[in-house]
Design a protein around this motif. Sequence first.
Motif, PDB file in Angstrom:
ATOM      1  N   UNK A   1       0.847  -1.190   0.000  1.00  0.00           N
ATOM      2  CA  UNK A   1       0.000   0.000   0.000  1.00  0.00           C
ATOM      3  C   UNK A   1       0.874   1.228   0.000  1.00  0.00           C
ATOM      4  N   UNK A   2       0.545   2.177  -0.827  1.00  0.00           N
ATOM      5  CA  UNK A   2       1.349   3.393  -0.886  1.00  0.00           C
ATOM      6  C   UNK A   2       0.668   4.483  -1.680  1.00  0.00           C
ATOM      7  N   UNK A   3       1.481   5.448  -2.093  1.00  0.00           N
ATOM      8  CA  UNK A   3       0.975   6.600  -2.845  1.00  0.00           C
ATOM      9  C   UNK A   3       1.963   6.980  -3.935  1.00  0.00           C
ATOM     10  N   UNK A   4       1.411   7.310  -5.091  1.00  0.00           N
ATOM     11  CA  UNK A   4       2.208   7.890  -6.175  1.00  0.00           C
ATOM     12  C   UNK A   4       2.137   9.401  -6.041  1.00  0.00           C
ATOM     13  N   UNK A   5       3.280  10.053  -6.071  1.00  0.00           N
ATOM     14  CA  UNK A   5       3.335  11.508  -6.137  1.00  0.00           C
ATOM     15  C   UNK A   5       3.797  11.858  -7.547  1.00  0.00           C
ATOM     16  N   UNK A   6       2.857  12.301  -8.378  1.00  0.00           N
ATOM     17  CA  UNK A   6       3.143  12.583  -9.779  1.00  0.00           C
ATOM     18  C   UNK A   6       3.165  14.075 -10.050  1.00  0.00           C
ATOM     19  N   UNK A   7       4.171  14.490 -10.786  1.00  0.00           N
ATOM     20  CA  UNK A   7       4.194  15.813 -11.383  1.00  0.00           C
ATOM     21  C   UNK A   7       3.842  15.594 -12.850  1.00  0.00           C
ATOM     22  N   UNK A   8       2.773  16.220 -13.273  1.00  0.00           N
ATOM     23  CA  UNK A   8       2.313  16.039 -14.648  1.00  0.00           C
ATOM     24  C   UNK A   8       2.404  17.356 -15.400  1.00  0.00           C
ATOM     25  N   UNK A   9       2.559  17.260 -16.698  1.00  0.00           N
ATOM     26  CA  UNK A   9       2.601  18.437 -17.557  1.00  0.00           C
ATOM     27  C   UNK A   9       1.679  18.224 -18.740  1.00  0.00           C
ATOM     28  N   UNK A  10       1.045  19.319 -19.142  1.00  0.00           N
ATOM     29  CA  UNK A  10       0.183  19.292 -20.327  1.00  0.00           C
ATOM     30  C   UNK A  10       0.985  19.920 -21.463  1.00  0.00           C
ATOM     31  N   UNK A  11       1.289  19.100 -22.445  1.00  0.00           N
ATOM     32  CA  UNK A  11       2.033  19.556 -23.625  1.00  0.00           C
ATOM     33  C   UNK A  11       1.218  19.197 -24.864  1.00  0.00           C
ATOM     34  N   UNK A  12       1.070  20.163 -25.740  1.00  0.00           N
ATOM     35  CA  UNK A  12       0.317  19.948 -26.981  1.00  0.00           C
ATOM     36  C   UNK A  12      -1.036  19.299 -26.700  1.00  0.00           C
ATOM     37  N   UNK A  13      -1.671  19.724 -25.602  1.00  0.00           N
ATOM     38  CA  UNK A  13      -3.006  19.269 -25.263  1.00  0.00           C
ATOM     39  C   UNK A  13      -3.098  17.949 -24.510  1.00  0.00           C
ATOM     40  N   UNK A  14      -1.964  17.291 -24.241  1.00  0.00           N
ATOM     41  CA  UNK A  14      -1.988  15.983 -23.569  1.00  0.00           C
ATOM     42  C   UNK A  14      -1.319  16.062 -22.203  1.00  0.00           C
ATOM     43  N   UNK A  15      -1.952  15.434 -21.197  1.00  0.00           N
ATOM     44  CA  UNK A  15      -1.380  15.322 -19.859  1.00  0.00           C
ATOM     45  C   UNK A  15      -0.588  14.029 -19.758  1.00  0.00           C
ATOM     46  N   UNK A  16       0.663  14.135 -19.304  1.00  0.00           N
ATOM     47  CA  UNK A  16       1.491  12.961 -19.056  1.00  0.00           C
ATOM     48  C   UNK A  16       2.375  13.233 -17.830  1.00  0.00           C
ATOM     49  N   UNK A  17       2.944  12.161 -17.310  1.00  0.00           N
ATOM     50  CA  UNK A  17       3.785  12.253 -16.124  1.00  0.00           C
ATOM     51  C   UNK A  17       5.184  12.743 -16.510  1.00  0.00           C
ATOM     52  N   UNK A  18       5.674  13.729 -15.769  1.00  0.00           N
ATOM     53  CA  UNK A  18       7.034  14.241 -15.943  1.00  0.00           C
ATOM     54  C   UNK A  18       7.960  13.711 -14.848  1.00  0.00           C
ATOM     55  N   UNK A  19       7.361  13.375 -13.691  1.00  0.00           N
ATOM     56  CA  UNK A  19       8.151  12.881 -12.566  1.00  0.00           C
ATOM     57  C   UNK A  19       7.224  12.113 -11.631  1.00  0.00           C
ATOM     58  N   UNK A  20       7.738  10.989 -11.124  1.00  0.00           N
ATOM     59  CA  UNK A  20       6.953  10.196 -10.163  1.00  0.00           C
ATOM     60  C   UNK A  20       7.850   9.748  -9.024  1.00  0.00           C
ATOM     61  N   UNK A  21       7.302   9.879  -7.804  1.00  0.00           N
ATOM     62  CA  UNK A  21       7.926   9.339  -6.598  1.00  0.00           C
ATOM     63  C   UNK A  21       6.905   8.402  -5.965  1.00  0.00           C
ATOM     64  N   UNK A  22       7.366   7.229  -5.549  1.00  0.00           N
ATOM     65  CA  UNK A  22       6.496   6.253  -4.879  1.00  0.00           C
ATOM     66  C   UNK A  22       6.765   6.302  -3.387  1.00  0.00           C
ATOM     67  N   UNK A  23       5.716   6.457  -2.606  1.00  0.00           N
ATOM     68  CA  UNK A  23       5.823   6.383  -1.148  1.00  0.00           C
ATOM     69  C   UNK A  23       5.189   5.077  -0.701  1.00  0.00           C
ATOM     70  N   UNK A  24       5.825   4.372   0.213  1.00  0.00           N
ATOM     71  CA  UNK A  24       5.321   3.093   0.716  1.00  0.00           C
ATOM     72  C   UNK A  24       4.747   3.301   2.113  1.00  0.00           C
ATOM     73  N   UNK A  25       3.503   2.894   2.305  1.00  0.00           N
ATOM     74  CA  UNK A  25       2.851   3.027   3.599  1.00  0.00           C
ATOM     75  C   UNK A  25       2.783   1.706   4.352  1.00  0.00           C
ATOM     76  N   UNK A  26       2.706   0.573   3.638  1.00  0.00           N
ATOM     77  CA  UNK A  26       2.678  -0.734   4.288  1.00  0.00           C
ATOM     78  C   UNK A  26       2.962  -1.821   3.251  1.00  0.00           C
TER      79      UNK A  26
END
Length: 176
Positions: A109-134
């Motif tokens: 169980x955890x959480x994704x911390x995503x930084x996303x950017x919209x380029x040319x009309x599309x949203x995609x991930x630019x950076x992801x960090x995974x946090x683990x909770x259990x």
Amino acid sequence: MDPTVLELLDREAIRACVARLARGEDRRSAELILSCWWPDARFDYGVHSGDLAAYLAWVVPGADAIKNTQHILGQTHIELAGTSARAETHVVSYHRVDLGEGDRDTCIGGRYLDTLEKREGAWRIADRVMLYDWEQDWGPAADWSRGVMGYPFTAAHFAGRAQGDFSVNWFQGASK
């Protein structure tokens, strides 16, 4: 376009990107995965980090020890700032692993911390960090040849990706 409508569309596009990535990871599909990340993206899962090429090599075809995964996404909190956004998505991920002692079922169980950017009309991930909770080791893996809860399956496809992926054909309109 009305700013409220545009914000709703952006939020839905971000959620769709995160869900598409989870689907791509579970199927080890380079095509789906690549549709979610910008080519210059970075990631850090604590146990592995790097650029998009390193991520793709890590997930597709995946480690031999990890035979099956399923990512279940929870709520996604999104903070929009023009053409960039930060999103925290809760995730529970199941993994069937074999570290040399037979198949075991585990769950994280955890959480994704995503930084996303919209380029040319599309949203995609630019950076992801995974946090683990259990994390939980559920022990020896279930034997799908026996069905579920004492009931045998009536066809092989009911065992999900353990016997291939019936949903791929299902979405294409083919069945059984």
